[in-house]
Design a protein around this motif. Structure first.
Motif, PDB file in Angstrom:
ATOM      1  N   ASN A   1     -17.705 -11.187 -14.594  1.00 25.68           N
ATOM      2  CA  ASN A   1     -18.556 -10.398 -13.705  1.00 25.68           C
ATOM      3  C   ASN A   1     -17.745  -9.493 -12.791  1.00 25.68           C
ATOM      4  OD1 ASN A   1     -20.937 -11.328 -14.802  1.00 25.68           O
ATOM      5  ND2 ASN A   1     -21.162 -12.974 -13.318  1.00 25.68           N
ATOM      6  N   ILE A   2     -16.579  -9.948 -12.365  1.00 23.20           N
ATOM      7  CA  ILE A   2     -15.689  -9.093 -11.569  1.00 23.20           C
ATOM      8  C   ILE A   2     -15.263  -7.883 -12.397  1.00 23.20           C
ATOM      9  CG2 ILE A   2     -13.358  -8.963 -10.567  1.00 23.20           C
ATOM     10  CD1 ILE A   2     -13.816 -11.932  -9.675  1.00 23.20           C
TER      11      ILE A   2
ATOM     12  N   LYS B   1     -16.786  -6.597 -15.025  1.00 21.49           N
ATOM     13  CA  LYS B   1     -17.956  -5.738 -15.236  1.00 21.49           C
ATOM     14  C   LYS B   1     -18.213  -4.866 -14.017  1.00 21.49           C
ATOM     15  CE  LYS B   1     -20.967  -8.812 -16.799  1.00 21.49           C
ATOM     16  NZ  LYS B   1     -22.234  -9.416 -17.185  1.00 21.49           N
ATOM     17  N   GLY B   2     -18.086  -5.451 -12.834  1.00 19.47           N
ATOM     18  CA  GLY B   2     -18.296  -4.696 -11.605  1.00 19.47           C
ATOM     19  C   GLY B   2     -17.297  -3.568 -11.443  1.00 19.47           C
TER      20      GLY B   2
ATOM     21  N   ILE C   1     -18.694  -0.916 -13.904  1.00 23.98           N
ATOM     22  CA  ILE C   1     -19.975  -0.351 -13.468  1.00 23.98           C
ATOM     23  C   ILE C   1     -19.795   0.495 -12.216  1.00 23.98           C
ATOM     24  CG2 ILE C   1     -22.272  -0.948 -12.571  1.00 23.98           C
ATOM     25  CD1 ILE C   1     -22.170  -3.386 -14.514  1.00 23.98           C
ATOM     26  N   GLY C   2     -18.854   0.136 -11.371  1.00 28.36           N
ATOM     27  CA  GLY C   2     -18.584   0.909 -10.161  1.00 28.36           C
ATOM     28  C   GLY C   2     -18.127   2.331 -10.434  1.00 28.36           C
TER      29      GLY C   2
ATOM     30  N   TYR D   1     -25.649   4.662 -15.156  1.00 21.39           N
ATOM     31  CA  TYR D   1     -26.171   3.346 -14.792  1.00 21.39           C
ATOM     32  C   TYR D   1     -27.587   3.170 -15.329  1.00 21.39           C
ATOM     33  CZ  TYR D   1     -27.632  -0.760 -12.284  1.00 21.39           C
ATOM     34  OH  TYR D   1     -28.130  -2.006 -11.986  1.00 21.39           O
TER      35      TYR D   1
ATOM     36  N   ASN E   1     -22.679  -4.641 -22.386  1.00 20.80           N
ATOM     37  CA  ASN E   1     -21.755  -5.620 -21.808  1.00 20.80           C
ATOM     38  C   ASN E   1     -20.813  -6.168 -22.873  1.00 20.80           C
ATOM     39  OD1 ASN E   1     -22.660  -5.477 -19.165  1.00 20.80           O
ATOM     40  ND2 ASN E   1     -24.128  -7.134 -19.416  1.00 20.80           N
TER      41      ASN E   1
END
Length: 129
Positions: free
Chosen positions: A84-85, A87-88, A91-92, A99, A110
């Motif tokens: 998740n880190i 992915k963030g 995505i950031g 998005y 993903n």
């Protein structure tokens, strides 16, 4: 398009990989969005993975290349918090339009993101030592 989106696109650079009229939407997103982000964030991904290995007390440096590749696979595919880190971090770097595209098919995208990142880290094993 907002000033922020223009800045993000300028930082990332252009598309990487082949994009044709026959390209599926997911493939187009991969080559226009994901690959440039992974390239732009490469040094940060390497640093984050090195930190992960240290925090998890994994003796990464003394492992064989085959074992290192397994560690990379397991870290990204099985450690939900770490995944998740990562992915963030990706995505950031999306624009708002990207998005909106992402949320329509986030599950498949993903998988693409993580597979591309795994391959990128594996191809740079020498930089992880």
């Amino acid at each position: 398009m907002s000033t922020k989106d223009i800045s993000i696109l300028a930082l990332r650079g252009g598309a990487l990989g082949v994009i044709s009229a026959d390209s599926k939407p997911e493939e187009r997103f991969q080559n226009e969005t994901l690959r440039p982000i992974l390239k732009a964030q490469n040094d940060l991904f390497l640093a984050v993975f090195k930190n992960y290995v240290v925090k998890q007390k994994i003796e990464f440096h003394s492992m064989s290349p085959e074992k290192k590749m397994i560690v990379i696979d397991h870290a990204i595919q099985r450690d939900t918090k770490f995944r998740n880190i990562l992915k963030g971090m990706i995505i950031g770097f999306f624009t708002l339009a990207e998005y909106e595209t992402y949320i329509q098919n986030s599950s498949n995208l993903n998988k693409r993101m993580m597979n591309l990142l795994i391959e990128r880290l594996k191809s740079q094993l020498q930089l992880l030592d």
